[in-house]
Write a protein that holds these residues in place. Structure first.
Motif, PDB file in Angstrom:
ATOM      1  N   ILE A  24      21.011  -2.487  18.287  1.00  0.00           N
ATOM      2  CA  ILE A  24      22.233  -1.716  18.064  1.00  0.00           C
ATOM      3  C   ILE A  24      23.288  -2.239  19.023  1.00  0.00           C
ATOM      4  CG2 ILE A  24      23.272   0.594  18.245  1.00  0.00           C
ATOM      5  CD1 ILE A  24      21.065   1.707  16.857  1.00  0.00           C
ATOM      6  N   PRO A  25      24.516  -2.450  18.521  1.00  0.00           N
ATOM      7  CA  PRO A  25      25.528  -3.027  19.404  1.00  0.00           C
ATOM      8  C   PRO A  25      25.905  -2.109  20.570  1.00  0.00           C
ATOM      9  CG  PRO A  25      26.486  -2.431  17.263  1.00  0.00           C
ATOM     10  CD  PRO A  25      25.010  -2.249  17.148  1.00  0.00           C
ATOM     11  N   GLY A  26      26.288  -2.710  21.671  1.00  0.00           N
ATOM     12  CA  GLY A  26      26.745  -1.991  22.860  1.00  0.00           C
ATOM     13  C   GLY A  26      27.486  -3.018  23.690  1.00  0.00           C
ATOM     14  N   ASP A  27      28.387  -2.573  24.551  1.00  0.00           N
ATOM     15  CA  ASP A  27      29.294  -3.561  25.146  1.00  0.00           C
ATOM     16  C   ASP A  27      28.597  -4.630  25.992  1.00  0.00           C
ATOM     17  OD1 ASP A  27      28.988  -1.390  26.998  1.00  0.00           O
ATOM     18  OD2 ASP A  27      30.616  -2.246  28.169  1.00  0.00           O
ATOM     19  N   VAL A  29      25.968  -6.113  25.304  1.00  0.00           N
ATOM     20  CA  VAL A  29      25.169  -7.040  24.503  1.00  0.00           C
ATOM     21  C   VAL A  29      25.956  -7.730  23.387  1.00  0.00           C
ATOM     22  CG1 VAL A  29      24.220  -5.545  22.681  1.00  0.00           C
ATOM     23  CG2 VAL A  29      22.767  -7.253  23.745  1.00  0.00           C
ATOM     24  N   LEU A  30      27.183  -7.314  23.172  1.00  0.00           N
ATOM     25  CA  LEU A  30      27.948  -7.882  22.047  1.00  0.00           C
ATOM     26  C   LEU A  30      28.058  -9.406  22.091  1.00  0.00           C
ATOM     27  CD1 LEU A  30      30.788  -5.219  21.679  1.00  0.00           C
ATOM     28  CD2 LEU A  30      28.922  -5.634  20.088  1.00  0.00           C
ATOM     29  N   PRO A  31      28.361  -9.996  23.250  1.00  0.00           N
ATOM     30  CA  PRO A  31      28.485 -11.465  23.255  1.00  0.00           C
ATOM     31  C   PRO A  31      27.157 -12.155  22.946  1.00  0.00           C
ATOM     32  CG  PRO A  31      29.188 -10.513  25.375  1.00  0.00           C
ATOM     33  CD  PRO A  31      28.685  -9.395  24.556  1.00  0.00           C
ATOM     34  N   VAL A  32      26.043 -11.504  23.299  1.00  0.00           N
ATOM     35  CA  VAL A  32      24.729 -12.073  22.972  1.00  0.00           C
ATOM     36  C   VAL A  32      24.556 -12.075  21.454  1.00  0.00           C
ATOM     37  CG1 VAL A  32      22.244 -11.883  23.317  1.00  0.00           C
ATOM     38  CG2 VAL A  32      23.814 -11.204  25.158  1.00  0.00           C
ATOM     39  N   VAL A  68      13.635  -7.456  19.916  1.00  0.00           N
ATOM     40  CA  VAL A  68      14.748  -6.510  19.878  1.00  0.00           C
ATOM     41  C   VAL A  68      15.800  -7.027  20.843  1.00  0.00           C
ATOM     42  CG1 VAL A  68      13.445  -4.435  19.288  1.00  0.00           C
ATOM     43  CG2 VAL A  68      13.747  -5.046  21.683  1.00  0.00           C
ATOM     44  N   CYS A  69      17.042  -6.754  20.531  1.00  0.00           N
ATOM     45  CA  CYS A  69      18.125  -7.107  21.444  1.00  0.00           C
ATOM     46  C   CYS A  69      18.992  -5.870  21.583  1.00  0.00           C
ATOM     47  CB  CYS A  69      18.904  -8.299  20.901  1.00  0.00           C
ATOM     48  SG  CYS A  69      20.142  -8.896  22.051  1.00  0.00           S
ATOM     49  N   VAL A  70      19.025  -5.329  22.791  1.00  0.00           N
ATOM     50  CA  VAL A  70      19.605  -4.008  22.996  1.00  0.00           C
ATOM     51  C   VAL A  70      20.534  -4.027  24.199  1.00  0.00           C
ATOM     52  CG1 VAL A  70      17.725  -2.688  21.951  1.00  0.00           C
ATOM     53  CG2 VAL A  70      17.548  -3.405  24.337  1.00  0.00           C
ATOM     54  N   THR A  71      21.309  -2.977  24.315  1.00  0.00           N
ATOM     55  CA  THR A  71      22.188  -2.893  25.472  1.00  0.00           C
ATOM     56  C   THR A  71      21.432  -2.239  26.629  1.00  0.00           C
ATOM     57  OG1 THR A  71      24.465  -2.412  26.156  1.00  0.00           O
ATOM     58  CG2 THR A  71      23.311  -0.668  24.972  1.00  0.00           C
TER      59      THR A  71
END
Lengths: 546, 546
Positions: A24-27, A29-32, A68-71
């Motif tokens: 889920i996007p979060g600030d 992690v957005l560039p990742v 998973v890729c999370v903030t």
């Protein structure tokens, strides 16, 4: 454009077959996310991070690696439970977390999403993974990435990589070979120990009158299904699977007997396994549910017990003998030998189907489902009677049954279907889920719909926590009875059926299997007191321990 | 019946006002549920443990203590994130976890739900709480329970108690007084340090030309709202609140100016606060969002900074001076003195309402909502524009605004409404939630319906992650557009509205506020690019840090 630290990690993910990452996007992690997208890895945005965690676990079980890729914290800590489940059941999931930059941390200020200090999240994941790293220095990042991923592959357990936003976009050290040479994981066995162990095992096996195989989940995790099937055919020894390992051997295999689970399973399988004079246990998890809440009576004096972490023969132990080398060695050294011929139990054939106009029962449900399974079906069972009742389903292929049968975390199945079908587009998931578990994560049908996937979801609606009800009655076991079949109205897509009788079930199944490209949700209204024979036996055991 | 260890704990919970406990049944915890029910504590079964965690947090913010009761690992680890949020934002939540018995652990067997070893879950919670205990010995249980609960009350942070199923039902040691004498928490200040600090603070304040107060969330957590309001009235010093602390002072108070949040807030409030020659900061969290992503310019040389954990005046620090003693001391020693008269900003009055037939905007939404707030409303804002836009709502009472404004965990608001209304039945929650957050935990409306509660849920539907979209555009920000207004069809209860124009909004609000006893869900279709001015400013700052 010059290479960045993150490019190295992305190259490794692609090498390991990770083409979808859940989150889920979060600030932080957005560039990742953008970096992953650039390199052709899809970002699958789920409804909640919990769904992402379960989906990645299923993806890892099928493809050998998931992510998973999370903030930071608000995302990461939401996958603590799913990561714990992947740890307990040996599924190699990478938890990739965006994080504040190292420079920002120096000020030690109260950045949003921080809990106690900047290391809190990493310390939590140290408890739930086999390897963790914070990529704090660009210079050491490539070797840290390799160290952590190698551990995931070696132990088939989750790992954690924290990406501070300043270092992950720093230039890759110029000395780093790129693209990197393939990861090397293999830890070869100690040749002397292997030799001695094989000799002893072969002697025991070939002098046994009633040898027997018991296979579990590690056979699948380490990709040894082919070897297991060949071995059983070659030596003509019958094989039982555990509940957790259901389907590590094709259930149509001529030497397959069915599921062994102590007193909870079919008595004829239990009798055969427990009376064997040489039981070869391959990759078995000695867990309470797997072993029928400790009703299993397996005499160590007659056991050869091989797993990825240990090899025991009778009462002694060998170090540094891998499961893979051991099984391959057995295959080689038993050529030409066959076990004494002896009758053994066969898996149950057709289960009872019930009368067309009668109310669906747990038994008739599984009986009818059995006839729809094909080589393309992957059965994904959530915890409860969805799992216990599924023990006697006839699973055709080898990798086609997923369930949280040891860790037993409710809510795995619907997001699991998302991960499974993205991991292998050839598969069509058949989800078995109770109403309690569906209320947790069932709305991930939303994500399933967005990706155009088409699982068939059988919702066993007994209006409450059925397993708990068997143990102890109380108002806390009751749930609001949803009209689950109206979920497609909320999502604006998907198909749904409400069934009460066997003929309604039959026509819903026919229609669902006939239509592709959209999910089907079949709400099966069961009598709240109905249950599979396995659940009845399990509940009795659990209640006795209260 | 003789008393058991658990009876002691239950007596303490009731003493602390905990009459509802949130969770999901599981075999390790079922007997605990029965013990709670026997003593008149309600078990609130949520859809997922995450919902239980958020509900308990809101309950704790209103009643001074809240509790989740969950099963081992598969339940406990699902509340890791909500517990972290309670830690970060100072909410005293007790995590009560069922667990395998101490005798069972000795065998060190693979019991279901276990992760790595039996201590894994406890070690995770050591990172996320101020005190943890495993009740391994009945003899020490009463003092351990008291130790842990005292810490929760002292620091207003979560704590963890693990209940092995054998010891929690063991007899209470006969030497234990029962019912126990009341818990004593107070740690008095060091009288000399307090004296000196007060003298210095009063001298600074009374010689200032433009003193100013900045109040934050600890005023509420430590129950000092009354003292704060009296103090501001007595000395006639204007007060700003932070975003996290919005509503610690009644916004109708004659000396209230509005929310201070650095460059992100109203310029006139910023100017007043930052140019003050004596800024008294009471219970302020120095967090990035609270301080306008570090745009706050607060000169320590002109600050008196008092929190529950430290007291700083200019550049020096006093130890062992409590916030409570300090504020009460100020109130006493400034009697008769008044600050120089000076104009100060007033909170914004009516916001723009928009034209009746125009599309609803974030601005007109809050403008219209403002007119419906009463003393019985508790506003619960989820993260995103639901929170930022809410900064200028006029909150009548002192305790009536809840939001995850620092930890910023999406999904807090709907389950938060469950906790808030059970904590205080007189309150009617007004929930502000984005579509992203609703997809995470919005189905907890199910639990809300089961308990006959009647929050009004404003769903700001901008079809995606609006805040992230402001920072960086990408496909990962998009969501499946649900027909949220059809959720009552799935639940079989509740009311819902779909609104696009201001007049539709107005009539939905009128109807919702008029009807009691059932939840109302108002889906407000916004232009996906619409946003509050505060969000626009915030997003600019966050994007600059990517």
């Amino acid at each position: 454009m010059s290479l960045r630290v993150l490019d190295y990690l992305v190259a490794r993910l692609k090498e390991l077959g990770v083409l979808h990452v859940f989150g889920i996007p979060g600030d932080y992690v957005l560039p990742v996310y953008d970096a992953l997208l650039e390199k052709g890895i899809s970002i699958v945005t789920t409804c909640d991070e919990e769904g992402a965690g379960f989906a990645a676990d299923a993806y890892a079980r099928i493809r050998g690696m998931g992510a998973v890729c999370v903030t930071y914290c608000v995302g990461g800590l939401k996958v603590a439970n799913t990561t714990a489940g992947a740890y307990a059941e040996k599924s190699p999931v990478l938890v990739l977390s965006g994080a504040p930059g190292m420079k920002e941390r120096e000020k030690n200020s109260l950045l949003h999403h921080k809990v106690r200090d900047f290391d809190t999240q990493r310390r939590v994941f140290e408890e739930l993974t086999v390897a963790c790293t914070l990529l704090s220095e660009p210079e050491r990042a490539p070797q840290e990435v390799d160290r952590v991923l190698t551990q995931a592959l070696r132990y088939k357990r989750p790992v954690y990589i924290e990406l501070p936003r300043d270092t992950s976009f720093a230039p890759l050290p110029s000395s780093t070979p790129f693209p990197p040479p393939p990861l090397v994981v293999k830890e070869p066995s100690d040749p002397e120990a292997l030799e001695e162990a094989l000799e002893e095992a072969v002697t025991l096996l070939t002098s046994a009158q009633k040898p027997c195989l018991l296979a579990d989940v590690e056979i699948h995790r380490f990709g040894l299904q082919q070897e297991l099937e060949e071995f059983a055919l070659q030596v003509e020894i019958p094989v039982a699977a555990t509940l957790l390992g259901k389907s590590v051997i094709a259930e149509t295999h001529p030497y397959y007997m069915g599921v062994y689970e102590g007193a909870l399973g079919r008595p004829e399988v239990r009798e055969y396994v427990e009376s064997s004079d040489c039981l070869l246990m391959l990759g078995v998890f000695m867990t309470d549910i797997n072993l029928g809440i400790y009703t299993a009576q397996l005499d160590p004096a007659r056991c050869i017990y091989a797993t990825s972490e240990r090899l025991s023969i009778r009462y002694h132990r060998y170090e540094n003998v891998t499961l893979e080398d051991f099984l391959r060695g057995l295959l080689k050294r038993t050529q030409g030998w066959k076990a004494p011929r002896r009758e053994f139990p066969r898996p149950p054939g057709e289960l009872s189907l019930g009368e067309a106009r009668d109310r669906v029962t747990v038994r008739s449900l599984f009986g009818r489902l059995n006839r729809y399974l094909t080589d393309e079906t992957v059965v994904i069972a959530d915890v409860g009677d969805a799992l216990f009742g599924a023990a006697d389903l006839l699973v055709h292929q080898r990798t086609e049954f997923l369930g949280s049968a040891y860790y037993a975390s409710l809510g795995f199945a619907v997001p699991g279907a998302l991960g499974a079908q993205l991991a292998n587009a050839r598969l069509r998931p058949l989800v078995l889920v109770g109403d309690g578990a569906f209320q947790m994560t069932g709305m991930e049908l939303s994500t399933i719909a967005r990706w155009g996937l088409d699982p068939i979801v059988l919702l066993l609606d007994n209006q409450g926590y059925g397993t708990e009800r068997q143990i102890r009655q109380g108002p806390y076991n009751e749930l609001l009875p949803w009209n689950y079949w109206k979920v497609p109205d909320v999502l604006g897509t998907g198909r749904a059926f409400l069934v009460e009788t066997n003929e309604q079930l039959e026509s819903a199944l026919q229609e669902s299997f006939a239509v592709r490209g959209t999910f089907s949700l079949i709400q099966v209204r069961l009598n709240p007191e109905d249950r599979s024979p396995a659940l009845a036996r399990l509940a009795e055991r659990l209640a006795a321990q209260q």
